[in-house]
Design an enzyme around this catalytic site. Structure first.
Site, PDB file in Angstrom:
ATOM      1  N   TYR A 159       0.888  -1.239   0.128  1.00  0.00           N
ATOM      2  CA  TYR A 159      -0.100   0.058  -0.058  1.00  0.00           C
ATOM      3  C   TYR A 159       0.864   1.329  -0.087  1.00  0.00           C
ATOM      4  CZ  TYR A 159      -3.732   3.061   2.047  1.00  0.00           C
ATOM      5  OH  TYR A 159      -4.528   3.950   2.365  1.00  0.00           O
ATOM      6  N   LYS A 194      -1.554  -1.274  -3.933  1.00  0.00           N
ATOM      7  CA  LYS A 194      -2.753  -0.137  -3.753  1.00  0.00           C
ATOM      8  C   LYS A 194      -1.969   1.111  -3.793  1.00  0.00           C
ATOM      9  CE  LYS A 194      -5.905   2.572  -1.038  1.00  0.00           C
ATOM     10  NZ  LYS A 194      -6.213   2.938   0.043  1.00  0.00           N
TER      11      LYS A 194
END
Length: 319
Positions: free
Chosen positions: A154, A182
């Protein structure tokens, strides 16, 4: 490197990321409904989960930024994981944020998630003390064998102060259990480089965009979908936008992205950086989903701010 042992998971390994499968679509980073300080709003959580799943989302992500994870006690985080996996009941994949300032706490949370039946863990760069890229590479290499779930990285430099640089991700791409990234940087050039890296070294990786209004641009660059905070309140707009992009239905996409852009006005309510979380919780409460109580140290919106959020929802025809 080999993937970690999944034998501790309650229902065996997830098939979500096996055989080249990628996670695609809209994955809401769920808010954490609270009834009081350190108390989970169980009924609100159930309504929230049903609200997004019934709209057609592809998964749910708990204990992320929108879920206020760093402000929650470890006890409450575990309770949220257990309740979410129970309520979702395998209808969609459950991704769990396990980031912590302490290595061992991230591992402990990931193991709890695996035992509860979650499908993947999500890890950003450790925050507070900024790590160098060499340190970050070693950190991920050391922690992945300890996490008994597929792992998404992330990229959230606005809050953690550290990027997952492209060359760092290239070095980490030989770790089988890492299944995607992400990106919440808001930098579309970086996102494009992520998608190119995926094609070069790991075509099984899922690449998801964080800033929700960038969904069309991310799709054109090769992205697999979005982790959209607004989908807590108005998930259908995001699902319709993604489906329109996949189907090359320009009319459907345009209607949906226009609604998404209009929804962005709720994030201009309030003057503190916490307004994004408070606006999302406020919208959910106005829609009768759950309380708008944020975790300390944040305050909920007062009536003037609530009315401004309500105006946006009425203009969109959802309130």
């Amino acid at each position: 490197m080999n993937a970690p042992d999944f034998s501790s998971a309650a229902d065996g390994p997830s098939t979500l990321f096996q055989d080249g499968n990628r996670l695609r679509g809209i994955v809401p980073p769920l808010i954490t409904p609270l009834s009081a300080r350190d108390e989970l709003d169980h009924a609100g959580l159930e309504r929230l989960i049903d609200h997004v799943i019934n709209a057609g989302v592809s998964g749910v992500f708990i204990l992320g930024t929108t879920g206020e994870a760093p402000s929650l006690s470890y006890r409450l985080r575990r309770e949220l994981i257990t309740e979410t996996t129970r309520l979702v009941a395998q209808r969609v994949p459950v991704l769990v944020g396990v980031t912590d300032t302490a290595f061992v706490e991230s591992v402990a949370l990931a193991r709890h998630a695996a035992n509860a039946g979650a499908d993947a863990a999500v890890l950003t760069t450790p925050y507070y003390f900024p790590a160098g890229q060499t340190e970050l590479t070693a950190y991920v290499q050391k922690i992945t064998p300890e996490i008994p779930l597929p792992l998404m990285l992330y990229n959230m430099p606005g809050l953690t102060k550290v990027w997952f640089e492209i060359e760092t991700l290239r070095k980490l791409s030989d770790i089988d259990s890492i299944v995607g990234v992400k990106d919440s940087s808001g930098d579309l050039d970086y996102f494009g480089e992520l998608c190119k890296l995926r094609e070069e070294v790991r075509n099984d990786w899922s690449i998801l965009i964080g800033p929700e209004a960038m969904l069309p641009e991310a799709h054109r660059l090769g992205g697999d979908g979005g982790v959209a905070g607004g989908a807590n309140a108005v998930p259908k707009f995001f699902v319709d936008c993604y489906q329109g992009l996949i189907d090359n239905d320009e009319a459907k996409t345009e209607v949906a992205i226009e609604a998404i852009r209009r929804f962005q006005d709720v994030y201009d309510v309030g003057k503190y950086a916490s307004r994004h979380i408070k606006a999302t919780k406020c919208a959910a409460s106005l829609l009768g989903i759950c309380s708008d109580l944020p975790a300390d140290p944040f305050h909920r919106f007062f009536e003037p701010e609530r009315e401004r959020v309500a105006e946006v929802l009425r203009d969109l025809g959802v309130l």
